[in-house]
Design a protein around this motif. Structure first.
Motif, PDB file in Angstrom:
ATOM      1  N   THR A 295      13.647 -13.416   4.749  1.00  0.00           N
ATOM      2  CA  THR A 295      12.370 -14.098   4.556  1.00  0.00           C
ATOM      3  C   THR A 295      11.302 -13.098   4.139  1.00  0.00           C
ATOM      4  N   LEU A 296      10.251 -13.613   3.565  1.00  0.00           N
ATOM      5  CA  LEU A 296       9.128 -12.775   3.167  1.00  0.00           C
ATOM      6  C   LEU A 296       8.508 -12.084   4.380  1.00  0.00           C
ATOM      7  N   THR A 297       8.358 -12.831   5.478  1.00  0.00           N
ATOM      8  CA  THR A 297       7.769 -12.258   6.693  1.00  0.00           C
ATOM      9  C   THR A 297       8.615 -11.112   7.224  1.00  0.00           C
ATOM     10  N   THR A 298       9.940 -11.331   7.283  1.00  0.00           N
ATOM     11  CA  THR A 298      10.841 -10.274   7.757  1.00  0.00           C
ATOM     12  C   THR A 298      10.769  -9.046   6.867  1.00  0.00           C
ATOM     13  N   HIS A 299      10.739  -9.274   5.565  1.00  0.00           N
ATOM     14  CA  HIS A 299      10.733  -8.144   4.636  1.00  0.00           C
ATOM     15  C   HIS A 299       9.432  -7.357   4.721  1.00  0.00           C
ATOM     16  N   ALA A 300       8.297  -8.060   4.900  1.00  0.00           N
ATOM     17  CA  ALA A 300       7.032  -7.351   5.087  1.00  0.00           C
ATOM     18  C   ALA A 300       7.087  -6.515   6.359  1.00  0.00           C
ATOM     19  N   HIS A 301       7.708  -7.073   7.416  1.00  0.00           N
ATOM     20  CA  HIS A 301       7.859  -6.313   8.661  1.00  0.00           C
ATOM     21  C   HIS A 301       8.746  -5.096   8.449  1.00  0.00           C
ATOM     22  N   ASP A 302       9.813  -5.252   7.662  1.00  0.00           N
ATOM     23  CA  ASP A 302      10.691  -4.110   7.362  1.00  0.00           C
ATOM     24  C   ASP A 302       9.889  -2.951   6.775  1.00  0.00           C
ATOM     25  N   ILE A 303       9.039  -3.261   5.814  1.00  0.00           N
ATOM     26  CA  ILE A 303       8.272  -2.223   5.123  1.00  0.00           C
ATOM     27  C   ILE A 303       7.258  -1.597   6.066  1.00  0.00           C
ATOM     28  N   ARG A 304       6.548  -2.450   6.802  1.00  0.00           N
ATOM     29  CA  ARG A 304       5.534  -1.942   7.737  1.00  0.00           C
ATOM     30  C   ARG A 304       6.174  -1.066   8.804  1.00  0.00           C
ATOM     31  N   ALA A 305       7.312  -1.528   9.357  1.00  0.00           N
ATOM     32  CA  ALA A 305       7.981  -0.758  10.412  1.00  0.00           C
ATOM     33  C   ALA A 305       8.473   0.587   9.893  1.00  0.00           C
TER      34      ALA A 305
END
Length: 587
Positions: A51-61
């Motif tokens: 998901t877009l939300t998961t992928h944004a979290h991947d990058i931020r993390a």
């Protein structure tokens, strides 16, 4: 050196950057290629975690856990969406966003909300023949197959390319992405057809070859932005006239000192007409609506030969659409062609530039920006956009620039279409004896225009600076000066839109300089394919016999019983139809 985080497109893992990573590392950069959840491995392909939300979290993390700061975040294709969301959450850690043919999200909307036919990709991630290019068979075989994906997966990828729902495109972006607006951004559009990887670079018939383009941080304003980034960069642009400028305009209009009318007729623009339009300008004209009409189309600015050139670039939804340059006249602007974008945009990639010195293009800083130099800038602009074969259309001064472009770039210009050819009698009495009554009447109309209304031509070609002092200080004066070429058949708000653009950008003098000063008589007749559309109400009619003296390859001639000098406003459907007819055999 920089800290660089690399985010790939749909279903691509860190290995997608395997050629880029060592090059950057060898230059001393700290490089971090990422694999987003569900991408790069078959186990999670299209899973609920993708998901877009998961992928944004991947990058931020990845950035926060590693303690990275001053990050240059590079994103390709779909990766632009989660990269934007992540950057909006941690803007203090991001030094710059670089989008490579990337999809940009819209706050609160899913990517399917803006999906084809209308994916709002800030740069042109072109769909070719129904395929999103990164999903070509060659790419799947060469890359995905080498990383554990079997040939049976190809059907899944083909379904994705055709627009089948996947969770990344169902997940809405956050409602607030405003923090990204304050970050430096670079947009790089790789618009070639990747399915040609490893093949000849020769473009397919009907598919103009494209090159890699770079777009720097977005700029906006009443006039052209300060130059940033150097030649070759294409910066996205929006027209946003400061409210203080509009308030000053309104105050000046309110204080207009109208001159008294002179006795008799034929002394210039009537005072009554100026009074009426100034009143409308103050009380009823909606500049913001005009601004929005321009901003509805993609705009860019690029430095060519030391001048910022502003242009609209409206791509057709059809793959491989034929490119067409539309050049406005004086005292017009790119607003001249807004009326035909909808009529031509299905068949053509439209490039609509502001002439240097006009409107939202920059003011030349040196002498010599005549029509020929402007034509050279257009040829360079089309080269940068990756178009090797293209058509040209122009009206008024734009017609003269278009003819110069045909002379300068005959290998790439397939034809030139104009609404006037300014072929005057040479002075040889015998030249007129062969003309029929209709053509002789046109010659008299031309001569009457030059005798009675041609003073502006002489002044703008000899004393543009003197003229600019008066017009820069008086919007009513700018309006009256423009009205010399606007008859009653043209909509008032169109006249006022052009007057506003001239005044808020202080381009009265520079437009006169670029349009009329320093031009020389062409060395001989043209020989490129030329099409002419003549409109009955044009105050400067074209005489075919004289035109054929100056142009040896007139292959298309149309005469319409309505319309006039401003054909794009007075008869847009006739003009668009004639342009389509002329270029039907020249694509």
């Amino acid at each position: 050196m920089s800290v660089i985080v690399l985010v790939g497109g749909s279903f691509l893992g860190a290995w997608a950057w395997e050629r880029v990573t060592p090059v950057l590392a060898a230059s001393g950069h700290d490089v971090h290629p990422l694999t987003l959840t569900g991408f790069g491995d078959r186990a999670h392909l299209g899973s609920e975690a993708t998901t877009l939300t998961t992928h944004a979290h991947d990058i931020r993390a990845a950035i926060e856990v590693a303690g990275l700061r001053d990050v240059v975040l590079v994103a390709h294709s779909y990766g632009g969406a989660p990269a934007t969301v992540a950057a909006a959450a941690i803007p203090g850690r991001i030094a710059r966003l670089i989008y490579v043919a990337a999809v940009l999200p819209q706050a609160g909307r899913t990517l399917f909300d803006i999906a084809p036919p209308g994916v709002e990709e800030a740069i042109m991630n072109t769909v070719v023949d129904g395929w999103i290019p990164v999903m070509s068979d060659e790419i799947i075989d060469a890359n995905f197959g080498a990383h554990g994906l079997t040939p049976q997966d190809r059907g899944w990828f083909r379904a994705r390319a055709a627009g089948q729902p996947v969770n990344t495109y169902r997940d809405p972006a956050p409602a607030d992405l405003g923090a990204v607006e304050g970050l430096p951004r670079t947009f790089i559009a790789c618009t070639g057809d990747p399915r040609r990887a490893g093949r000849s670079a020769r473009p397919r018939a009907g598919h103009p070859r494209r090159r890699t383009l770079a777009y720097d941080h977005q700029a906006s304003g009443a006039g052209p932005p300060d130059r940033q980034g150097g030649a070759g960069l294409m910066r996205p642009y929006r027209v946003e006239v400061p409210q203080a400028c509009l308030d000053d305009l309104a105050e000046r209009l309110a204080r207009t000192r109208f001159t008294r009318s002179l006795p008799g007729r034929g002394h210039g623009v009537p005072s009554e007409r100026v009074r009426r339009l100034v009143e409308r300008w103050r009380e009823a004209f909606d500049w913001r609506a005009q601004e929005a009409a321009v901003n509805a189309h993609p705009q860019f600015v690029t430095d060519i030969d030391g001048v910022d050139v502003h242009f609209l670039h409206v791509r057709s939804p059809r793959p491989g659409a034929f490119p067409l340059v539309l050049t406005h006249g004086w005292p017009m602007s790119v607003v001249e062609y807004l009326s035909v974008i909808g009529l031509l945009g299905d068949e053509f990639d439209l490039v609509i530039p502001s002439i240097p010195g006009f409107g939202f293009s920059g003011t030349p800083r040196e002498a010599g920006w005549n029509r020929r130099r402007t034509a050279g800038a257009w040829a360079e602009l089309m080269r940068r956009l990756g178009y090797e074969r293209y058509g040209v259309h122009g009206n008024d001064v734009g017609a003269l620039i278009s003819l110069e472009l045909g002379r300068l770039d005959p290998r790439n210009v397939t034809g030139v279409h104009v609404t006037q050819l300014f072929s005057l009698p040479s002075g040889d009495p015998g030249e007129l004896t062969v003309l029929g009554p209709g053509d002789l009447a046109k010659v008299r109309t031309m001569q009457r225009f030059l005798d009675e209304r041609g003073a502006y031509l002489k002044l703008q070609s000899t004393q543009p600076q003197t003229l600019a002092h008066a017009l820069a200080d008086s919007p009513a004066g700018q309006l009256a000066w423009n009205l010399q070429l606007f008859g009653e058949s043209v909509d008032d708000d169109y006249i006022l839109a052009n007057a506003t653009i001239h005044w808020v950008t202080d381009s009265a003098g520079s437009a006169a300089l670029s349009g009329y000063h320093g031009n020389e008589q062409p060395p001989g007749p043209t020989s490129f394919p030329l099409g002419v559309a003549c409109f009955a109400g044009d105050f400067f009619p074209t005489v075919r016999a004289l035109a054929e003296r100056d142009h040896t390859a007139i292959v298309h001639w149309s005469a319409f019983d309505r319309g006039g000098h401003h054909a794009a406003q007075e008869a847009p459907e006739l003009l668009a139809g004639d342009i389509r007819a002329f270029f039907a055999a020249r694509r």
